[in-house]
Design an enzyme around this catalytic site. Structure first.
Site, short mmCIF file in Angstrom:
data_model
loop_
_atom_site.label_atom_id
_atom_site.label_comp_id
_atom_site.label_asym_id
_atom_site.label_seq_id
_atom_site.Cartn_x
_atom_site.Cartn_y
_atom_site.Cartn_z
CE1 TYR A 119 -3.59 10.95 3.12
CE2 TYR A 119 -2.90 8.69 3.83
CZ TYR A 119 -2.68 10.15 3.71
OH TYR A 119 -1.40 10.46 4.07
CB SER A 179 0.16 12.41 4.98
OG SER A 179 0.46 12.59 3.65
CE LYS A 239 -0.63 15.69 3.25
NZ LYS A 239 -1.07 14.47 2.30
CB VAL A 296 3.54 7.22 2.15
CG1 VAL A 296 2.12 7.23 1.60
CG2 VAL A 296 4.22 8.46 2.00
CE1 TYR A 355 1.97 18.17 0.99
CE2 TYR A 355 3.23 17.40 -0.66
CZ TYR A 355 2.40 16.95 0.32
OH TYR A 355 1.88 15.60 0.21
N1 GLN Z 1 5.19 13.20 0.19
C1 GLN Z 1 3.89 12.51 0.24
C2 GLN Z 1 3.16 12.92 -0.92
O1 GLN Z 1 3.20 13.92 -1.13
C3 GLN Z 1 2.98 12.42 1.13
C4 GLN Z 1 1.82 11.38 1.24
C5 GLN Z 1 1.26 10.79 2.37
O2 GLN Z 1 2.16 10.39 3.24
N2 GLN Z 1 0.30 10.04 2.23
O3 GLN Z 1 2.88 12.05 -1.89
#
Ligand code: GLN
Length: 299
Positions: free
Chosen positions: A235, A55, A58, A253, A183
């Site tokens: 988040y 993420s 993003k 993550v 994505y």
């Molecule tokens: N690739 C992960 C997902 O879409 C990214 C989520 C994250 O880093 N929080 O679930």
């Protein structure tokens, strides 16, 4: 180095992400940090270990989408508010105005934004995105980790359901599978803490290269990305992080966090053991320590 020694043992308080099988293979004890200033880069610990951006991609993809379309189009597709829900939550998609994701830092919003990257095919869009990331990280050798990509593609049912729901609600106007290809690729971009620190420094300078002074993207888009990072970048842990650390940041993550000290420094931290919200345990601790030591809190 002190931070790495001090916080290394804290990785035991977290767990590596397992819902993407390839990420479950990573050692939970990794810890690394890089701090970029205008003309120096300081790194310690696992600074050369590669991990996937997840993420953290993003805000960068958001900036490219802003450059491709301008603000009006972006805010037509995604909102400007935090959710207080987990990053992969779908609950508000059915209840919010026009089925528009709350913001581009959660999965639903990021999938809407991935659909806006211009290109003739998913492969072309991914190539443009990689080129943009390489430019901001000042590293032409950044690549996609094919194994992580494949792993997420095979198991990303939740993201698939989000994409199909967005398509059903006419937020997406193209094949959800094509959008997910973009994505999943952006999430699988493989890099190190120093790449994150470099990208963060460009954000700290409102879009300017720390090396050449060239404006790599418009100042106003850097401001939008940083605003979202403050309100939604961690988040449902964003409020707590704002109080504790007080800088724009984005986690993933894979264990990375990109932290921005406006005008001063770009910080990349790595620690794959995550807390219950999907944020790096040691990453947050190191950022808090740095923020306290160098008085980085922007509030
Ligand atoms: N690739 C992960 C997902 O879409 C990214 C989520 C994250 O880093 N929080 O679930």
């Amino acid at each position: 180095m002190e931070l790495v020694k001090k916080y290394g043992p804290s990785s035991r308080d977290g767990k590596v992400a397992t819902y993407i099988p390839e990420l479950a293979k990573v050692s939970p004890d990794g810890i690394g940090i890089c701090v970029r200033r205008q003309d120096s880069l300081y790194c310690a610990g696992d600074a050369n270990v590669k991990f996937t951006m997840q993420s953290v991609s993003k805000p960068i993809v958001l900036i490219l989408a802003l450059m491709d379309w301008g603000m009006d189009k972006i805010f037509e597709k995604v909102g400007k508010e935090p959710t207080g829900d987990p990053f992969n939550s779908m609950i508000r998609l059915e209840t919010y105005e026009k089925h528009k994701p709350f913001n581009p830092m959660i999965n639903a919003g990021a999938i809407s934004i991935a659909a806006l990257i211009k290109g003739d095919s998913p492969a072309h869009k991914i190539e443009r995105l990689l080129a943009f990331m390489r430019k901001i990280a000042h590293n032409p050798s950044i690549e996609i980790d094919r194994r992580v990509y494949q792993s997420e593609k095979e198991t990303g049912h939740r993201n698939r359901s989000i994409a199909h729901f967005l398509r059903a609600m006419e937020n997406l106007d193209q094949d959800p599978n094509d959008v997910l290809e973009v994505y999943f690729s952006q999430c699988s971009v493989s890099l190190t803490c120093s790449d994150l620190a470099n990208m963060a420094m460009v954000l700290a300078l409102d879009g300017k290269s720390y090396e050449t002074g060239e404006q790599l993207f418009p100042r106003e888009y850097a401001k939008i990305a940083k605003a979202y990072m403050v309100t939604c970048g961690m988040y449902d842990g964003s409020g707590e992080f704002a109080i504790q650390v007080g800088i724009p940041a984005k986690s993933g993550v894979g264990g990375g966090i990109m932290g921005v000290a406006p005008g001063r420094m770009g910080i990349g931290v790595y620690g794959p053991a995550l807390d219950s919200k999907g944020n790096s345990v040691v990453g947050i601790k190191m950022l808090k320590d740095l923020s306290d030591t160098y008085d980085l809190n922007i509030f």
